[in-house]
Design an enzyme around this catalytic site. Structure first.
Site, PDB file in Angstrom:
ATOM      1  CG  ASP A   9      74.621  11.172  46.439  1.00 26.18           C
ATOM      2  OD1 ASP A   9      74.757  10.491  47.406  1.00 26.18           O
ATOM      3  OD2 ASP A   9      73.830  12.214  46.416  1.00 26.18           O
ATOM      4  CG  ASP A  14      77.080   9.739  49.731  1.00 26.47           C
ATOM      5  OD1 ASP A  14      76.484   8.803  49.183  1.00 26.47           O
ATOM      6  OD2 ASP A  14      76.692  10.936  50.218  1.00 26.47           O
ATOM      7  CG  ASN A  38      74.510  14.541  48.075  1.00 31.08           C
ATOM      8  OD1 ASN A  38      73.557  15.003  48.835  1.00 31.08           O
ATOM      9  ND2 ASN A  38      75.328  13.581  48.928  1.00 31.08           N
ATOM     10  CB  THR A 126      74.367   5.919  50.128  1.00 31.04           C
ATOM     11  OG1 THR A 126      75.776   6.238  49.265  1.00 31.04           O
ATOM     12  CG2 THR A 126      74.989   4.839  50.917  1.00 31.04           C
ATOM     13  CG  PHE A 167      68.495  14.873  48.574  1.00 27.13           C
ATOM     14  CD1 PHE A 167      68.218  15.818  47.950  1.00 27.13           C
ATOM     15  CD2 PHE A 167      69.650  14.062  48.164  1.00 27.13           C
ATOM     16  CE1 PHE A 167      68.751  16.265  46.710  1.00 27.13           C
ATOM     17  CE2 PHE A 167      70.062  14.099  47.358  1.00 27.13           C
ATOM     18  CZ  PHE A 167      69.702  15.448  46.419  1.00 27.13           C
ATOM     19  CG  ASN A 168      69.547   9.744  49.010  1.00 23.84           C
ATOM     20  OD1 ASN A 168      70.317  10.527  48.406  1.00 23.84           O
ATOM     21  ND2 ASN A 168      70.218   8.971  50.082  1.00 23.84           N
ATOM     22  CG  HIS A 241      71.600  10.708  56.594  1.00 21.69           C
ATOM     23  ND1 HIS A 241      70.563  11.072  57.213  1.00 21.69           N
ATOM     24  CD2 HIS A 241      71.894  12.057  56.394  1.00 21.69           C
ATOM     25  CE1 HIS A 241      70.061  12.378  57.453  1.00 21.69           C
ATOM     26  NE2 HIS A 241      71.127  13.137  57.055  1.00 21.69           N
ATOM     27  CG  ASP A 242      74.789   8.149  52.547  1.00 19.94           C
ATOM     28  OD1 ASP A 242      73.702   8.118  52.567  1.00 19.94           O
ATOM     29  OD2 ASP A 242      75.254   9.301  51.845  1.00 19.94           O
TER      30      ASP A 242
END
Ligand code: BDR
Ligand code: CA
Length: 311
Positions: A9, A14, A38, A126, A167-168, A241-242
């Site tokens: 996303d 990402d 996102n 992700t 969030f995810n 993060h991703d």
């Protein structure tokens, strides 16, 4: 060679995951599936196509779920810390998008590809888990042909949208529940881990020395991301993060894990969307998830650096 489906996303981090996965010769990205998260699906799809056009990535791109499975829409633009900007990928300037998405819906693509593959497929997610949750509900048989699912999401410590939730997961907790209760082998890169993968100034400067399109794109993305992460969370450098999910597939030895039971809280209160991780094995519930706890910072960023050079 690992065959993967990459569900994204974009999203600044990402984008780095896509860059890493597409450059790595031991990973075969069969398809990129896109989910809203996102930003709206329209924007996350556009962002994916922008990245692919810019870096001449010819992997097919599939548009997926624009809504969570059950809850109301929750985009990161609606959370207090909108770290990705209005488009979901603010910062870099892209040219005209020439890449087109495929006609097939991402959920149908995921089901058909996994069902028809001779080898098991690894799923990397992700973004919110709407595409994966829907695929598992529509065709549970695909579980048999999935090697493992590697997720960026959740936290055993504090969240980033609420005190409990990352969030995810909170963007589609019911889909996350479908995934975590599926019996599939899960690898979880939660915030506890990804907050160790910060793009410090030294890291970004070194990637910048490569000087090709991918390197410049990462520098521009990180310039924006550094500012918003500092403004909203006070970090001196942004957690990226991703791409930790992809790094795990390339070199799992750079991580430490605790294997334990993880469940998603679906209570509609302060814990909604929490990944409840039994890190100390207080119960005898099945250990359904490998929760990453430590990353080797130097090895991780060196892997990104080496792969950026391949563009
Ligand atoms: C996750 O949320 C998104 O904003 C990032 O792309 C990452 O996948 C971190 O909580
Ligand atoms: Ca993401």
């Amino acid at each position: 060679m690992k065959k993967i489906i990459l569900d994204v996303d974009p999203g600044h981090d990402d984008a780095v995951a896509i860059i890493l996965a597409e450059a790595e010769e031991n990973i075969d990205v069969l398809g990129i599936t896109v989910v809203s998260g996102n930003n709206s699906l329209e924007n996350t799809l556009n962002n994916t196509l922008k990245i692919c056009t810019h870096l001449k990535i010819d992997t097919p791109v599939y548009s997926g779920m624009d809504m969570p499975m059950v809850r109301d829409r929750f985009l990161s633009t609606e959370s207090i810390g909108n770290v990705h900007g209005e488009t979901g990928l603010d910062g870099p300037v892209f040219g005209e998008i020439t890449k087109k998405p495929e006609d097939t819906h991402a959920v149908n693509y995921i089901i058909d590809t996994i069902k028809n593959s001779k080898e098991k497929i690894t799923v990397v997610a992700t973004g919110p888990l709407s595409n994966i949750g829907m695929s598992l509900r529509l065709e549970p048989k695909i579980i048999e042909n999935i090697e493992e699912i590697v997720i960026m999401g959740g936290a055993y410590g504090t969240g980033n949208v609420t005190p409990s939730a990352e969030f995810n997961i909170i963007a589609d907790p019911e889909a996350a529940h479908v995934v975590f209760s599926s019996g599939l082998p899960i690898v979880m890169m939660g915030l506890d881990l990804t907050r160790q993968a910060k793009a410090t100034k030294e890291v970004v400067d070194k990637i910048g020395t490569v000087g090709n399109k991918a390197s410049k794109l990462i520098v521009d993305l990180m310039e924006f991301f550094t500012k918003t992460q500092k403004d909203f969370f006070g970090w001196e450098a942004p957690p990226v993060h991703d791409p930790t999910t992809i790094a795990y597939l390339i070199d799992p030895s750079m991580f430490e894990f605790v294997e334990c039971n993880v469940q998603i809280s679906l209570e509609h209160g302060m814990t909604y969307g929490r990944t409840v991780c039994d890190m100390h094995h207080a119960t005898e519930l099945p250990r359904n998830t490998k929760v990453a706890t430590k990353i080797d910072f130097d090895k991780f960023w060196n892997l990104v650096y080496e792969n950026v050079k391949k563009y």
